[in-house]
Design a protein around this motif. Structure first.
Motif, PDB file in Angstrom:
ATOM      1  N   ALA A 261       1.130  -1.701   0.098  1.00  0.00           N
ATOM      2  CA  ALA A 261       0.097  -0.063  -0.121  1.00  0.00           C
ATOM      3  C   ALA A 261       0.755   1.139  -0.161  1.00  0.00           C
ATOM      4  O   ALA A 261       0.379   2.286  -0.981  1.00  0.00           O
ATOM      5  CB  ALA A 261      -0.618   0.166   1.159  1.00  0.00           C
TER       6      ALA A 261
ATOM      7  N   THR B 164      -2.097  -4.737   1.076  1.00  0.00           N
ATOM      8  CA  THR B 164      -3.784  -3.972   0.396  1.00  0.00           C
ATOM      9  C   THR B 164      -3.753  -5.154   0.110  1.00  0.00           C
ATOM     10  O   THR B 164      -2.897  -5.759  -0.924  1.00  0.00           O
ATOM     11  CB  THR B 164      -4.152  -3.123  -0.076  1.00  0.00           C
ATOM     12  OG1 THR B 164      -3.585  -2.357  -1.153  1.00  0.00           O
ATOM     13  CG2 THR B 164      -3.957  -1.881   1.220  1.00  0.00           C
TER      14      THR B 164
ATOM     15  N   ASP C  24      -9.112  -3.882  -1.352  1.00  0.00           N
ATOM     16  CA  ASP C  24      -8.870  -3.201  -0.472  1.00  0.00           C
ATOM     17  C   ASP C  24      -8.194  -3.657   1.060  1.00  0.00           C
ATOM     18  O   ASP C  24      -8.555  -1.899   2.085  1.00  0.00           O
ATOM     19  CB  ASP C  24      -9.131  -1.924  -0.674  1.00  0.00           C
ATOM     20  CG  ASP C  24      -9.349  -1.524  -2.268  1.00  0.00           C
ATOM     21  OD1 ASP C  24      -7.911  -1.297  -2.953  1.00  0.00           O
ATOM     22  OD2 ASP C  24      -9.753  -0.316  -2.768  1.00  0.00           O
TER      23      ASP C  24
END
Length: 249
Positions: free
Chosen positions: A42, A57, A61
């Protein structure tokens, strides 16, 4: 609105006094199968002599963070609106330990954390002792933090209840009450293999610990809050100090 706490994240803390933070890097984590191949970093990892910090992630997400220090490694997954059973953090922690069998593991902590709004800012006062003289000393309302220890057959649970503030996008803030739980397992066994086995048993039973934490908070603490004062804190509240990772053993 639900009176039940909304769990924001679950943290696993694996304690070892022979851990080199440098071993924790994205290439090792993914090539060894600890982190699934479809996970992406991320942000840029942070490495120092004392720790390594990586945040991943997945395709949905969901956020998983790993922090390695010289005496422990921390695995954290944000819950959001998902069911607890869908979390991957227990599997990741277990795979990490299996990938490094020579690490001497001393203890493991399973730490669920949750929040509730307290618009009146009076929850801790009502919990401690309403109208007690020592609550009204000074020019501003007293701030409180309460540490409790509950002994269960399988492990002790440490529960910290404290006041904090939720900062909103318009720069205003709302009082909240935080419930940080920690189940602490000291690993028994004559051999490294026995300790490893007990470690994996503790990790496998993590959902039982989270359920015990939720039941205690919901039924013994949040039952005191009036319905209108219990508002779920949104998932944006993800930033935390390192203190929340503390594991007492």
């Amino acid at each position: 609105m639900s009176k039940n706490i909304k769990i924001q994240d679950v943290v696993f803390v694996v304690a070892s006094d022979k851990l080199s933070p440098s071993v924790v890097n994205a290439e090792f984590l993914q090539l060894s199968g600890i982190i699934p191949q479809d996970f992406k970093l991320a942000r840029q990892p942070v490495y120092t002599q004392q720790n390594a910090q990586l945040t991943f992630t997945d395709s949905s997400d969901n956020v998983i963070s790993i922090v390695a220090e010289t005496n422990r490694i921390i695995f954290m997954e944000a819950v959001g609106d998902r069911d607890i059973s869908s979390l991957q953090i227990a599997s990741i922690a277990s795979k990490f330990v299996k990938a490094l069998p020579n690490i001497e593991i001393e203890a493991v902590g399973i730490n669920p954390r949750g929040y509730k709004e307290d618009p009146t800012g009076k929850y801790m006062e009502s919990l401690l002792s309403p109208n007690a003289a020592w609550l009204s000393v000074g020019v501003e309302p007293m701030r409180a933090s309460l540490n409790l220890v509950y002994k269960y057959e399988r492990a002790s649970m440490y529960l910290n209840i404290s006041e904090a503030a939720l900062r909103k996008e318009d720069e205003t803030s709302t009082p909240i009450v935080m419930f940080n739980g920690s189940f602490s397992y000291e690993l028994e066994g004559e051999t490294k293999e026995e300790k490893q086995e007990n470690l994996h048993k503790a990790i496998e039973n993590w959902q039982t610990d989270v359920a015990t934490y939720s039941e205690l908070v919901n039924n013994k603490f949040l039952a005191q809050l009036p319905q209108e004062a219990t508002v779920e804190v949104p998932s944006e509240l993800q930033e935390e100090s390192k203190d929340v990772f503390a594991m007492s053993v």
